[in-house]
Write an enzyme that holds these catalytic residues in place. Structure first.
Site, PDB file in Angstrom:
ATOM      1  N   HIS A  34      76.569  87.102  91.806  1.00 36.82           N
ATOM      2  CA  HIS A  34      76.385  85.761  92.345  1.00 36.82           C
ATOM      3  C   HIS A  34      75.421  85.804  93.528  1.00 36.82           C
ATOM      4  O   HIS A  34      75.637  85.146  94.550  1.00 36.82           O
ATOM      5  CB  HIS A  34      77.727  85.152  92.759  1.00 36.82           C
ATOM      6  CG  HIS A  34      78.523  84.622  91.613  1.00 36.82           C
ATOM      7  ND1 HIS A  34      79.175  85.444  90.729  1.00 36.82           N
ATOM      8  CD2 HIS A  34      78.746  83.350  91.182  1.00 36.82           C
ATOM      9  CE1 HIS A  34      79.785  84.696  89.804  1.00 36.82           C
ATOM     10  NE2 HIS A  34      79.536  83.436  90.061  1.00 36.82           N
ATOM     11  N   ASP A  43      84.087  83.833  90.059  1.00 41.69           N
ATOM     12  CA  ASP A  43      84.572  83.209  88.828  1.00 41.69           C
ATOM     13  C   ASP A  43      86.043  83.533  88.554  1.00 41.69           C
ATOM     14  O   ASP A  43      86.690  82.849  87.749  1.00 41.69           O
ATOM     15  CB  ASP A  43      83.731  83.654  87.638  1.00 41.69           C
ATOM     16  CG  ASP A  43      82.320  83.087  87.663  1.00 41.69           C
ATOM     17  OD1 ASP A  43      82.012  82.281  88.557  1.00 41.69           O
ATOM     18  OD2 ASP A  43      81.520  83.450  86.779  1.00 41.69           O
ATOM     19  N   HIS A 119      84.277  80.364  84.392  1.00 42.54           N
ATOM     20  CA  HIS A 119      83.022  80.980  83.943  1.00 42.54           C
ATOM     21  C   HIS A 119      82.552  80.200  82.720  1.00 42.54           C
ATOM     22  O   HIS A 119      83.198  80.242  81.663  1.00 42.54           O
ATOM     23  CB  HIS A 119      83.285  82.445  83.608  1.00 42.54           C
ATOM     24  CG  HIS A 119      82.119  83.210  83.074  1.00 42.54           C
ATOM     25  ND1 HIS A 119      80.981  83.439  83.803  1.00 42.54           N
ATOM     26  CD2 HIS A 119      81.924  83.840  81.876  1.00 42.54           C
ATOM     27  CE1 HIS A 119      80.138  84.178  83.088  1.00 42.54           C
ATOM     28  NE2 HIS A 119      80.683  84.417  81.910  1.00 42.54           N
ATOM     29  N   GLU A 121      80.465  80.432  80.361  1.00 39.63           N
ATOM     30  CA  GLU A 121      80.266  81.090  79.077  1.00 39.63           C
ATOM     31  C   GLU A 121      81.561  81.354  78.304  1.00 39.63           C
ATOM     32  O   GLU A 121      81.545  81.607  77.109  1.00 39.63           O
ATOM     33  CB  GLU A 121      79.505  82.411  79.277  1.00 39.63           C
ATOM     34  CG  GLU A 121      78.043  82.232  79.658  1.00 39.63           C
ATOM     35  CD  GLU A 121      77.827  82.181  81.164  1.00 39.63           C
ATOM     36  OE1 GLU A 121      78.732  81.716  81.893  1.00 39.63           O
ATOM     37  OE2 GLU A 121      76.745  82.608  81.618  1.00 39.63           O
ATOM     38  N   HIS A 175      74.636  78.251  89.476  1.00 40.77           N
ATOM     39  CA  HIS A 175      75.165  79.610  89.552  1.00 40.77           C
ATOM     40  C   HIS A 175      74.782  80.265  90.883  1.00 40.77           C
ATOM     41  O   HIS A 175      73.604  80.432  91.187  1.00 40.77           O
ATOM     42  CB  HIS A 175      74.620  80.455  88.397  1.00 40.77           C
ATOM     43  CG  HIS A 175      75.068  81.882  88.460  1.00 40.77           C
ATOM     44  ND1 HIS A 175      76.364  82.261  88.194  1.00 40.77           N
ATOM     45  CD2 HIS A 175      74.411  83.011  88.790  1.00 40.77           C
ATOM     46  CE1 HIS A 175      76.477  83.563  88.353  1.00 40.77           C
ATOM     47  NE2 HIS A 175      75.307  84.042  88.716  1.00 40.77           N
TER      48      HIS A 175
END
Length: 251
Positions: A34, A43, A119, A121, A175
């Site tokens: 990060h 996350d 997160h 994804e 992000h």
């Protein structure tokens, strides 16, 4: 008594969950860079904090140990897998892991679960795990409910306006930016070093993906926008809203 399952002895846990009377909150995150100013685990820590606060506020809820390893970091949402420290798993691994964990909790007598995702994804992997769990439980004569949420979906336009008075560049480039950094400044300031924050314009990506991913698409810092205007106060605004809304919706 602690809301964290791992802090309970087994008899106290059994009493709290018998007949499905407790909802189980499961934070799911990732170990992912990060930027140079922040630790690898926002996350994980952010959904874990929110889960514990929701359980404290709402009652009748317990928080499972966090799932720390998430699905592969993508270039246009997490900077990709180019950075040392970013440690991700395949979609199959994450799906199977979450599936197994929830089924184990079902065997304890639990019937309702809330997956708090930290997160981006992870989302579709968690959908698959939840769908399979419900179907498998039903085959065994058990009715199970799984709720999947991402905490950022509970942040209103009004709060976004307060956090970004000069304009919001969009979720796609947040992000390691102001939102995550502000929350971490509030809950874990020892893991943030703003003197190392890199002030960059928001990343710009083409409207497609390429495999293998191209590292040149990603800023060298790993962040997709500037965290320089992050503050603990902004983090508090975000958290207060998320926790209140989630607790009210699912209590």
């Amino acid at each position: 008594m602690s809301v964290k399952i791992e802090n309970l002895d087994w008899m106290s846990y059994r009493e709290l969950v018998e007949n499905g009377k407790s909802k189980i909150l499961i934070p799911v995150g990732a170990i992912e860079q990060h930027g140079p100013h922040m630790s690898l685990n926002p996350d994980v820590l952010i959904p874990q904090h929110i889960a514990c606060q929701v359980a404290e506020h709402a009652g009748g809820m317990l928080v499972a140990p966090s799932i720390a390893y998430g699905y592969k970091s993508q270039v246009k949402s997490g900077g990709g897998n180019f950075f040392p420290g970013t440690t991700c798993v395949s979609s199959r691994s994450l799906e199977e892991y979450v599936y197994d964990i929830i089924l184990a909790f079902v065997e304890h007598g639990n019937r309702e679960f809330i997956l708090i995702n930290g997160h981006f994804e992870n989302s579709m992997c968690l959908v698959e795990a939840a769908d399979r769990v419900v179907k498998q439980a039903r085959l065994s004569g058990k009715e199970v409910k799984v709720i999947l949420l991402s905490y950022w979906d509970f942040i209103s336009e009004a709060t976004i306006g307060k956090v970004f008075p000069e304009g919001f560049s969009g979720w796609a480039v947040e992000h390691g930016g102001v939102l995550e950094t502000s929350i971490m400044l509030k809950i874990h300031p020892e893991l943030v070093d703003m003197s190392r924050a890199v002030d960059i314009p928001p990343a710009a990506f083409p409207p497609y993906d390429v495999f293998p991913p191209d590292p040149s698409w990603v800023p060298e810092s790993g962040t997709l926008s500037s965290p320089s205007k992050a503050t603990a106060e902004k983090g508090e605004w975000i958290l207060d809203e998320c926790i209140e809304k989630i607790a009210t919706t699912f209590c």
